[in-house]
Scaffold this active site. Sequence first.
Site, PDB file in Angstrom:
ATOM      1  N   ASP A  44     -22.304  60.713 126.923  1.00 30.66           N
ATOM      2  CA  ASP A  44     -21.348  61.818 126.855  1.00 30.66           C
ATOM      3  C   ASP A  44     -21.121  62.232 125.399  1.00 30.66           C
ATOM      4  O   ASP A  44     -21.543  61.543 124.474  1.00 30.66           O
ATOM      5  CB  ASP A  44     -20.048  61.479 127.597  1.00 30.66           C
ATOM      6  CG  ASP A  44     -19.247  60.372 126.929  1.00 30.66           C
ATOM      7  OD1 ASP A  44     -19.132  60.376 125.693  1.00 30.66           O
ATOM      8  OD2 ASP A  44     -18.729  59.496 127.651  1.00 30.66           O
ATOM      9  N   ASN A  45     -20.458  63.349 125.192  1.00 31.85           N
ATOM     10  CA  ASN A  45     -20.379  63.905 123.841  1.00 31.85           C
ATOM     11  C   ASN A  45     -19.613  63.011 122.873  1.00 31.85           C
ATOM     12  O   ASN A  45     -19.834  63.072 121.669  1.00 31.85           O
ATOM     13  CB  ASN A  45     -19.802  65.334 123.857  1.00 31.85           C
ATOM     14  CG  ASN A  45     -18.364  65.385 124.332  1.00 31.85           C
ATOM     15  OD1 ASN A  45     -17.936  64.553 125.125  1.00 31.85           O
ATOM     16  ND2 ASN A  45     -17.624  66.353 123.847  1.00 31.85           N
TER      17      ASN A  45
END
Length: 199
Positions: A44-45
């Site tokens: 995920d970011n």
Amino acid sequence: MYRYFIINKPYDMVSQFVSPDKVHLLGELDYDFPEGIHAVGRLDNHSEGLLILTTNKKITRLLFESEQPHKRTYLVMVSKIMSQEALEKLRNGVTIRIKGGVDYVTPPCDVQIVEKPANVGPRAHDLKEYLPRTWITITLTEGKFHQVRKMTAAVGHQTKRLIRISIEDLLLGDLQPGQVKEMGEEEIFRLLNIADVEV
């Protein structure tokens, strides 16, 4: 001929080349990637570290959907000082909430305290350095949504940084955030322990 790359995915970048949202994309890295390139698995970011990119669409199935489980190791910085008791709970399995609102008990896994992690520079917008924290490594053979973050939360510690440092024997090593390294098929299959599978 398929091509294979590993990158050290920086913080605040999604594991995609296209997105309808206003986010930082893999295409912003300073590298001329070939047509048809995609990420194998996701980070995920807010997560950092080892990400495989390839033009071979079968790799995701071989690595993450095969009957043979594949180990992923994460270097994790959590809030506060982690006790031996919390460490043992993580090792033995904790209850987390997964997709569909179902309670899930994580299988036993390897968790170790890391005194001084190597090759981990400060993040551009890092956390307050003076606050107490603990670095651990955690090795999983599965990847439920936000599993590591949910596991540390279950024992009272918020995950502050999450860096994937290996998949099987493929290591992030000293690759710096945003750096790209191309690898040969034979080598990457051997390190990922999928070398004997017909592709």
